[in-house]
Design a protein around this motif. Structure first.
Motif, PDB file in Angstrom:
ATOM      1  N   ASP A 240       0.815  -1.211   0.000  1.00  0.00           N
ATOM      2  CA  ASP A 240       0.000   0.000   0.000  1.00  0.00           C
ATOM      3  C   ASP A 240       0.853   1.267   0.000  1.00  0.00           C
ATOM      4  O   ASP A 240       0.475   2.270  -0.601  1.00  0.00           O
ATOM      5  CB  ASP A 240      -1.013  -0.042   1.149  1.00  0.00           C
ATOM      6  N   LEU A 241       2.033   1.207   0.626  1.00  0.00           N
ATOM      7  CA  LEU A 241       2.952   2.350   0.549  1.00  0.00           C
ATOM      8  C   LEU A 241       3.472   2.512  -0.885  1.00  0.00           C
ATOM      9  O   LEU A 241       3.562   3.632  -1.408  1.00  0.00           O
ATOM     10  CB  LEU A 241       4.128   2.171   1.521  1.00  0.00           C
ATOM     11  N   VAL A 242       3.790   1.393  -1.525  1.00  0.00           N
ATOM     12  CA  VAL A 242       4.239   1.447  -2.921  1.00  0.00           C
ATOM     13  C   VAL A 242       3.150   2.061  -3.802  1.00  0.00           C
ATOM     14  O   VAL A 242       3.417   2.900  -4.668  1.00  0.00           O
ATOM     15  CB  VAL A 242       4.628   0.028  -3.424  1.00  0.00           C
ATOM     16  N   ARG A 243       1.902   1.674  -3.552  1.00  0.00           N
ATOM     17  CA  ARG A 243       0.786   2.226  -4.345  1.00  0.00           C
ATOM     18  C   ARG A 243       0.676   3.735  -4.156  1.00  0.00           C
ATOM     19  O   ARG A 243       0.496   4.483  -5.119  1.00  0.00           O
ATOM     20  CB  ARG A 243      -0.529   1.582  -3.898  1.00  0.00           C
ATOM     21  N   LEU A 244       0.715   4.164  -2.904  1.00  0.00           N
ATOM     22  CA  LEU A 244       0.603   5.592  -2.612  1.00  0.00           C
ATOM     23  C   LEU A 244       1.740   6.349  -3.304  1.00  0.00           C
ATOM     24  O   LEU A 244       1.519   7.384  -3.947  1.00  0.00           O
ATOM     25  CB  LEU A 244       0.621   5.808  -1.096  1.00  0.00           C
ATOM     26  N   CYS A 245       2.947   5.812  -3.207  1.00  0.00           N
ATOM     27  CA  CYS A 245       4.101   6.480  -3.821  1.00  0.00           C
ATOM     28  C   CYS A 245       3.979   6.525  -5.334  1.00  0.00           C
ATOM     29  O   CYS A 245       4.316   7.532  -5.962  1.00  0.00           O
ATOM     30  CB  CYS A 245       5.399   5.789  -3.399  1.00  0.00           C
ATOM     31  N   ARG A 246       3.489   5.434  -5.919  1.00  0.00           N
ATOM     32  CA  ARG A 246       3.347   5.406  -7.377  1.00  0.00           C
ATOM     33  C   ARG A 246       2.384   6.504  -7.826  1.00  0.00           C
ATOM     34  O   ARG A 246       2.642   7.243  -8.774  1.00  0.00           O
ATOM     35  CB  ARG A 246       2.868   4.029  -7.838  1.00  0.00           C
ATOM     36  N   GLU A 247       1.250   6.603  -7.139  1.00  0.00           N
ATOM     37  CA  GLU A 247       0.252   7.617  -7.524  1.00  0.00           C
ATOM     38  C   GLU A 247       0.773   9.038  -7.287  1.00  0.00           C
ATOM     39  O   GLU A 247       0.371   9.976  -7.961  1.00  0.00           O
ATOM     40  CB  GLU A 247      -1.055   7.407  -6.750  1.00  0.00           C
ATOM     41  N   SER A 248       1.674   9.193  -6.303  1.00  0.00           N
ATOM     42  CA  SER A 248       2.192  10.528  -5.983  1.00  0.00           C
ATOM     43  C   SER A 248       3.447  10.866  -6.783  1.00  0.00           C
ATOM     44  O   SER A 248       3.926  12.005  -6.738  1.00  0.00           O
ATOM     45  CB  SER A 248       2.527  10.617  -4.481  1.00  0.00           C
ATOM     46  N   GLY A 249       4.013   9.858  -7.473  1.00  0.00           N
ATOM     47  CA  GLY A 249       5.254  10.102  -8.201  1.00  0.00           C
ATOM     48  C   GLY A 249       6.432  10.366  -7.279  1.00  0.00           C
ATOM     49  O   GLY A 249       7.264  11.239  -7.541  1.00  0.00           O
ATOM     50  N   VAL A 250       6.485   9.612  -6.187  1.00  0.00           N
ATOM     51  CA  VAL A 250       7.577   9.756  -5.217  1.00  0.00           C
ATOM     52  C   VAL A 250       8.053   8.365  -4.807  1.00  0.00           C
ATOM     53  O   VAL A 250       7.525   7.354  -5.264  1.00  0.00           O
ATOM     54  CB  VAL A 250       7.110  10.515  -3.941  1.00  0.00           C
ATOM     55  N   SER A 251       9.076   8.311  -3.938  1.00  0.00           N
ATOM     56  CA  SER A 251       9.430   7.051  -3.303  1.00  0.00           C
ATOM     57  C   SER A 251       9.434   7.293  -1.790  1.00  0.00           C
ATOM     58  O   SER A 251       9.052   8.370  -1.336  1.00  0.00           O
ATOM     59  CB  SER A 251      10.782   6.535  -3.795  1.00  0.00           C
ATOM     60  N   ALA A 252       9.846   6.293  -1.037  1.00  0.00           N
ATOM     61  CA  ALA A 252       9.791   6.433   0.418  1.00  0.00           C
ATOM     62  C   ALA A 252      10.774   5.483   1.076  1.00  0.00           C
ATOM     63  O   ALA A 252      11.107   4.432   0.533  1.00  0.00           O
ATOM     64  CB  ALA A 252       8.379   6.119   0.917  1.00  0.00           C
ATOM     65  N   THR A 253      11.238   5.874   2.249  1.00  0.00           N
ATOM     66  CA  THR A 253      11.984   4.957   3.107  1.00  0.00           C
ATOM     67  C   THR A 253      11.289   4.914   4.466  1.00  0.00           C
ATOM     68  O   THR A 253      10.994   5.966   5.042  1.00  0.00           O
ATOM     69  CB  THR A 253      13.436   5.421   3.291  1.00  0.00           C
ATOM     70  N   ILE A 254      10.999   3.711   4.930  1.00  0.00           N
ATOM     71  CA  ILE A 254      10.446   3.580   6.275  1.00  0.00           C
ATOM     72  C   ILE A 254      11.457   2.823   7.129  1.00  0.00           C
ATOM     73  O   ILE A 254      12.309   2.088   6.610  1.00  0.00           O
ATOM     74  CB  ILE A 254       9.068   2.883   6.286  1.00  0.00           C
ATOM     75  N   LYS A 255      11.372   3.043   8.448  1.00  0.00           N
ATOM     76  CA  LYS A 255      12.330   2.425   9.355  1.00  0.00           C
ATOM     77  C   LYS A 255      11.692   1.216  10.032  1.00  0.00           C
ATOM     78  O   LYS A 255      10.607   1.326  10.610  1.00  0.00           O
ATOM     79  CB  LYS A 255      12.769   3.439  10.417  1.00  0.00           C
ATOM     80  N   ALA A 256      12.393   0.087   9.956  1.00  0.00           N
ATOM     81  CA  ALA A 256      11.854  -1.167  10.487  1.00  0.00           C
ATOM     82  C   ALA A 256      11.498  -1.048  11.966  1.00  0.00           C
ATOM     83  O   ALA A 256      10.463  -1.547  12.412  1.00  0.00           O
ATOM     84  CB  ALA A 256      12.863  -2.303  10.284  1.00  0.00           C
ATOM     85  N   ASP A 257      12.365  -0.367  12.721  1.00  0.00           N
ATOM     86  CA  ASP A 257      12.127  -0.313  14.169  1.00  0.00           C
ATOM     87  C   ASP A 257      11.044   0.686  14.568  1.00  0.00           C
ATOM     88  O   ASP A 257      10.689   0.781  15.734  1.00  0.00           O
ATOM     89  CB  ASP A 257      13.431  -0.013  14.927  1.00  0.00           C
TER      90      ASP A 257
END
Lengths: 345, 345
Positions: A240-257
Motif C-alpha cells: 500500500d505504501l508502494v501504491r501511494l508512492c506510485r500515484e504521488s510520483g515519489v518514493s519512500a523509506t520507512i524504518k523497520a524499528d
C-alpha cells in the motif's frame, strides 16, 4: 429453510423486513434505483468491494453475521482513507438457491449493524443465483467539495504516518489456519497454550474477522487539512505504501524499528513461526490509515487525542528509487509483496 | 495471456489504459474511492446489477464485448426507469486467475462503449479471483430534486403504457437455446430457414444480447411529469406490472390484444413452438419502460415523436383483486410468472 422455497421476491421482502426503513434516503429498497439527496457543498465518494468465498473468506472460520460486518467494514475503510463521511450502501449477494434463508438473515444483520455504527443505511442492492457465494457492497460517502484526500498528494520530505498497530489481522489469519476458531466471543485452540497467548489469539482473530474502519481518524485528518496523501492498509503496509508512492510520483523509506507491530500479533506470529515484522509489512487487512504530512509530529499527535495511536514510520523521498525499509543496522530492503488477487500463490 | 501473469496491479493498470481518463469525475480509477461532484438541485440515483456466468449468461452465446455492453445496459435501464440521467459507473469483475487478459480487455471495451453512448464514464470498481465469472456494475445517475419516477405512484383509473415492442429478448434466448449463434453481425442457424426468419432470429438474438436502455424516453416522461409510476420490463411484463402495482397499492387489468408483440419475436416464437403472447408477457430482458399516467393518449404520444412506439395496454384499478390480462372474448387470466433467480425452474 432454503432460499429457493421463498424465491427472489420473497427474499427481497425478507431483507426489507430485516433492514429498518432508511431515514436518510429519498428512496430505499423496492424500486429500480435507490435515491439519495446529496448535501450541499460536498463531493460524492464511491467505492465497491467484493468478497468471494474460497478467496476472501471461508465459512469454516467466519459466521454469516461477522461476514456481513466485514463486507461493510472493508468498504467503510475506503471511505475513511479519503477522509469521508459514509452515508449509504448497496449490497449485492450471489448465492446458491439451496442456501439457507437464515444465512441471508444473519449476513444482512451484520451488514446493517456495522453500517449503523457509522451512520450508513442499506438503501438498495441486487440478488443473483451463483455457485460461488459472493458478497459485494457499494458505499457512498461524502466529503467537503475538493477536500478528499487522495493517494497522489505526497511530496518529498514529508513524514509518513500510520494509525494503530499492524499485523494483527495477518496473525489472526495464521491462527485460523492453525485450526483456532472464534465461537461467539470465545476462542477455541486445538492445543495447549498459555492464557496470555489464548487472549492474544482471540484478539488477532477478532481483528481479522472484524476490521475497525478508521472513519473518525480519516475525517479528522481531512478536516484539519493535515494529510497530503492517504490510503488504507488493506493489502499490507509494503504494497500500500508502494501504491501511494506510485500515484504521488515519489518514493519512500520507512524504518523497520518504527513500524508499530501489534503485541497480540507478535505473540501469535512467534508461536506459529512467523516473523512479526513480515506480518506487519506484508500481512493484509489491518485497515489502518497510512498517510503523509508536512505537519510537525506534535500537531499530528494533537489530532489523535484518544485511544488510536499514530506513529511516524518514515519519510517521503524523490522518485527514481524503489520504496524501501531501513533496518537498525542501516541496511535497506526493497518493499514488495502484499496480497495480489490474481498473483501466483 | 493469463490474468495471473500480470497480477492484480497489472490488470488494474491495463484496465486504466483501456478506459480514457474520465472528464466528468473529480477522481477516477486509482484511489481508495472514486469521487464525483453532484450537480446542484439533483437527487442521486443508485443501482447495481450482477451478471453471473451460468445463470445470467453463458460464454457459449455471448462475446466478452457484448457481455460488457449488456452489463452496462441493464443498469442504464434502471436509471431510465426512474427518469434519470446516468453519469458514472463502478465495475466489478470476479474471474479465474487462469482467465485470459484479452477477455478482460474486450469486456471493459464493451462496458466503456455502452457507457459512452449514454454519457457514462467508468470511474472505479474492484477485481477479485473467483471460480464463477461474475460481472457487476453500479451506476450513479441524477434527476431533478424530487422528480424521480418511482414504482409507487400509480392511481386507479390511470392508463398503463409500455414503450417499444415486447418478446424479442425472450425469442432471442429461444433461438440461442435452439443452437442459433450471432458471430459478428451474422447469424448462424443450424438448420434451413427462410431469409425473413433468419433476419428475425438475428434481430431477436441481438436484442437479447444487447438491450437498448430507454434513457431518453424515461427522462422525457420525468421532465414532462407525465408518468405517475414507472418500472423497466426486466423480468417480463407480467411480473414487473405486478411489482409496480404492489408498490403502488393498486391492481391492474391489461388487454391481451393491446400488448405490442415484437414482429421478429412472433416469427421466431412460432418457429420454435412458443406462444408469442406468453413471450411478451413472461419473457424477461426486453428493458422497455412500463408506466402509468393520468394523461390523455394524444399528450403521451406527443412525448414520443420519433422511432420508439408507445402503446396503451390497460388500466390501473383499485387494490383488492389480482392483476390480470383480459382476452378478446372477455375472459381474464391472473398475471403471474416472469423470471425468479431463486425460484424452482
Amino acid at each position: 429453510m432454503k432460499v429457493s422455497t421463498i424465491g427472489e421476491c420473497g427474499l427481497i421482502e425478507r431483507i426489507r423486513s430485516i433492514l429498518p426503513q432508511p431515514r436518510d434516503a429519498v428512496l430505499g429498497i423496492g424500486d429500480d434505483c435507490a435515491a439519495l439527496r446529496p448535501a450541499a457543498g460536498t463531493d460524492l465518494l464511491l467505492t465497491t468491494d467484493l468478497l468471494v468465498e474460497g478467496v476472501d473468506f471461508t465459512l469454516q472460520t467466519i459466521t454469516p453475521y461477522r461476514l456481513g460486518r466485514k463486507a461493510m467494514g472493508v468498504n467503510l475503510s475506503d471511505i475513511a482513507a479519503m477522509g469521508g463521511l459514509p452515508r449509504a450502501a448497496l449490497a449485492v449477494l450471489a448465492m446458491s438457491p439451496d442456501g439457507e434463508i437464515e444465512f441471508v438473515d444473519e449476513l444482512y444483520r451484520g451488514l446493517h449493524e456495522e453500517g449503523v455504527r457509522f451512520g450508513v443505511e442499506i438503501i438498495g442492492g441486487d440478488l443473483s443465483a451463483s455457485s460461488t457465494l459472493t458478497i459485494g457492497v457499494t458505499l457512498v460517502g461524502e466529503v467537503k467539495t475538493g477536500r478528499a484526500v487522495t493517494r497522489s498528494g505526497a511530496k518529498p520530505g514529508e513524514r509518513i504516518w500510520v494509525t494503530g498497530r499492524l499485523g494483527a489481522a495477518a496473525a489472526g489469519l495464521a491462527a485460523l489456519k492453525a485450526g483456532c476458531r472464534l465461537r461467539d466471543d470465545q476462542v477455541e485452540i486445538p492445543f495447549e497454550v498459555s492464557e496470555s497467548l489464548r487472549e492474544a489469539a482471540r484478539q488477532a482473530i477478532e481483528r481479522h474477522l472484524c476490521p475497525i474502519p478508521r472513519i473518525r481518524e480519516g475525517r479528522a485528518l481531512a478536516e484539519a487539512g493535515a494529510a497530503s496523501a492517504m490510503i488504507d492498509v488493506s493489502d499490507g503496509l509494503a504494497l500500500d505504501l508502494v501504491r501511494l508512492c506510485r500515484e504521488s510520483g515519489v518514493s519512500a523509506t520507512i524504518k523497520a524499528d518504527r513500524i508499530p507491530i501489534d503485541q497480540a500479533a507478535a505473540a501469535v506470529a512467534q508461536r506459529f513461526g512467523h516473523d512479526p515484522l513480515a506480518m506487519a509489512l506484508q500481512g493484509g487487512e489491518d485497515f489502518e490509515l497510512l498517510f503523509t504530512s508536512s505537519w510537525e509530529p506534535a500537531d499530528i499527535a494533537a489530532i489523535f487525542p484518544d485511544v488510536v495511536t499514530v506513529t511516524e514510520v518514515g519519510e517521503v523521498q524523490h522518485a527514481g528509487q524503489e520504496c524501501r525499509v531501513e533496518r537498525q543496522d542501516g541496511s535497506t530492503v526493497t518493499l514488495t509483496g502484499g496480497y495480489d488477487h490474481f498473483g501466483r500463490r
